[in-house]
Design an enzyme around this catalytic site. Structure first.
Site, mmCIF file in Angstrom:
data_model
loop_
_atom_site.group_PDB
_atom_site.id
_atom_site.type_symbol
_atom_site.label_atom_id
_atom_site.label_comp_id
_atom_site.label_asym_id
_atom_site.label_seq_id
_atom_site.Cartn_x
_atom_site.Cartn_y
_atom_site.Cartn_z
ATOM 1 N N GLY A 31 0.835 -1.202 0.000
ATOM 2 C CA GLY A 31 0.000 0.000 0.000
ATOM 3 C C GLY A 31 0.864 1.242 0.000
ATOM 4 N N LEU A 32 0.206 2.379 -0.170
ATOM 5 C CA LEU A 32 0.909 3.665 -0.224
ATOM 6 C C LEU A 32 1.687 3.926 1.061
ATOM 7 C CD1 LEU A 32 -1.918 6.067 -1.528
ATOM 8 C CD2 LEU A 32 0.027 5.160 -2.851
ATOM 9 N N ALA A 34 2.386 5.615 4.361
ATOM 10 C CA ALA A 34 1.458 6.145 5.377
ATOM 11 C C ALA A 34 0.074 5.511 5.330
ATOM 12 C CB ALA A 34 1.337 7.670 5.300
ATOM 13 N N SER A 35 -0.074 4.441 4.543
ATOM 14 C CA SER A 35 -1.384 3.778 4.537
ATOM 15 C C SER A 35 -1.602 3.040 5.856
ATOM 16 C CB SER A 35 -1.504 2.814 3.349
ATOM 17 O OG SER A 35 -0.497 1.827 3.400
ATOM 18 N N GLY A 36 -0.510 2.658 6.517
ATOM 19 C CA GLY A 36 -0.643 1.987 7.819
ATOM 20 C C GLY A 36 0.004 0.608 7.879
ATOM 21 N N LYS A 37 0.803 0.276 6.891
ATOM 22 C CA LYS A 37 1.416 -1.067 6.835
ATOM 23 C C LYS A 37 2.242 -1.379 8.085
ATOM 24 C CE LYS A 37 3.625 -0.034 3.034
ATOM 25 N NZ LYS A 37 3.162 1.352 2.974
ATOM 26 N N SER A 38 3.169 -0.487 8.430
ATOM 27 C CA SER A 38 4.055 -0.767 9.571
ATOM 28 C C SER A 38 3.264 -0.824 10.874
ATOM 29 C CB SER A 38 5.135 0.311 9.696
ATOM 30 O OG SER A 38 5.926 0.305 8.548
ATOM 31 N N SER A 105 5.807 -1.897 -2.140
ATOM 32 C CA SER A 105 5.753 -2.858 -3.265
ATOM 33 C C SER A 105 4.692 -2.456 -4.293
ATOM 34 C CB SER A 105 5.542 -4.298 -2.764
ATOM 35 O OG SER A 105 4.576 -4.412 -1.767
HETATM 36 P P1 ADP Z 1 3.292 2.822 6.226
HETATM 37 O O1 ADP Z 1 4.076 1.722 6.909
HETATM 38 O O2 ADP Z 1 2.213 2.281 5.330
HETATM 39 O O3 ADP Z 1 4.157 3.828 5.537
HETATM 40 P P2 ADP Z 1 2.808 3.805 8.890
HETATM 41 O O4 ADP Z 1 2.234 2.625 9.621
HETATM 42 O O5 ADP Z 1 4.267 4.119 9.083
HETATM 43 O O6 ADP Z 1 2.476 3.619 7.327
HETATM 44 O O7 ADP Z 1 1.999 5.120 9.217
HETATM 45 C C1 ADP Z 1 0.596 5.154 9.207
HETATM 46 C C2 ADP Z 1 0.082 6.261 10.127
HETATM 47 O O8 ADP Z 1 -1.348 6.265 10.044
HETATM 48 C C3 ADP Z 1 0.455 6.031 11.583
HETATM 49 O O9 ADP Z 1 0.775 7.275 12.154
HETATM 50 C C4 ADP Z 1 -0.852 5.457 12.170
HETATM 51 O O10 ADP Z 1 -0.984 5.737 13.547
HETATM 52 C C5 ADP Z 1 -1.911 6.174 11.352
HETATM 53 N N1 ADP Z 1 -3.204 5.456 11.247
HETATM 54 C C6 ADP Z 1 -4.414 6.013 11.443
HETATM 55 N N2 ADP Z 1 -5.410 5.107 11.273
HETATM 56 C C7 ADP Z 1 -4.808 3.948 10.962
HETATM 57 C C8 ADP Z 1 -5.303 2.640 10.694
HETATM 58 N N3 ADP Z 1 -6.608 2.348 10.700
HETATM 59 N N4 ADP Z 1 -4.411 1.666 10.404
HETATM 60 C C9 ADP Z 1 -3.078 1.951 10.383
HETATM 61 N N5 ADP Z 1 -2.550 3.159 10.637
HETATM 62 C C10 ADP Z 1 -3.400 4.168 10.937
#
Ligand code: ADP
Length: 200
Positions: A31-32, A34-38, A105
């Site tokens: 996913g993009l 900041a989508s929430g993967k980590s 990815s």
């Molecule tokens: P990625 O790994 O995709 O780049 P991160 O997990 O680093 O994304 O960051 C995602 C951000 O979005 C975090 O600050 C997280 O707290 C926030 N967030 C808000 N809602 C959600 C959700 N439902 N699932 C995952 N992250 C979320």
């Protein structure tokens, strides 16, 4: 290029899984930025470990500090990045562990290669699309990367000046602008239970 090497066998996969008390699998989060993967991967790893399931997270940034520190973000380097991660996650799955990968990815072909590598070895591969509208990802921008990309300070940034090819049929689809972190983690856990990936 590969000559004079043979693959060594010892235990069968079934023997290893039985002795380890669990099967392996790769959970591939895409996913993009900041989508929430980590965030989801961290929650899931914690949940699985608390339930006594051996699990390990392979995270985009962390892998780029070590194994893949020689790679950049061109299409060729991104493909090599994913190829190496695929091979490493496959080894974890073969070692009866649940590996959770969190990498943007963005290209279908690279994810298909990861899937193929697992399927050839009969190892479960679960593609998880962690989706969010670009506008929400940009608003979150936890590392300030979108801002830099918009200012032209980062080139080839997925979603801005590089494409994201969304999965057509992921095993799991999560929209993180509609569901909470816990709901997303639970949804993955339920899938694993339902598909008997946590039991022998
Ligand atoms: P990625 O790994 O995709 O780049 P991160 O997990 O680093 O994304 O960051 C995602 C951000 O979005 C975090 O600050 C997280 O707290 C926030 N967030 C808000 N809602 C959600 C959700 N439902 N699932 C995952 N992250 C979320």
């Amino acid at each position: 290029m590969v000559t004079n090497i043979t693959w060594h066998h010892n235990l069968t996969k079934e023997e290893r899984d039985t002795l380890n008390g669990q099967k392996g699998a790769t959970l591939w989060l895409t996913g993009l930025s900041a989508s929430g993967k980590s965030t989801i991967a961290c929650g899931l790893e914690r949940l699985l470990l608390n339930k006594g399931v051996h699990s390990y997270r392979l995270d985009g940034d962390n892998i780029r500090f070590g194994l893949n520190k020689d790679l950049g973000f061109s299409e060729k380097d991104r493909a090599e990045n994913i190829r190496r991660i695929s091979e490493v996650s496959k080894l974890f799955a073969d070692a009866s562990s649940i590996s959770i990968t969190s990498f943007i990815s963005p290209y279908k072909a690279d994810r298909e290669l990861a899937r193929k590598l697992h399927e050839e070895s009969n190892l479960p591969f679960v593609e998880i699309h962690v989706d969010v509208p670009l506008s929400v990802a940009e608003e979150r921008d936890p590392k300030g990367l979108y801002k830099k990309a918009r200012e032209g300070l980062i080139k080839n940034f997925t979603g801005i000046d590089d494409p994201y090819e969304a999965p057509e049929k992921p095993e799991i689809y999560l929209n993180t602008s509609e569901f909470s972190i816990n709901e997303c983690v639970e949804a993955i856990y339920e899938y694993l239970v339902e598909h008997k990936l946590l039991s022998i």
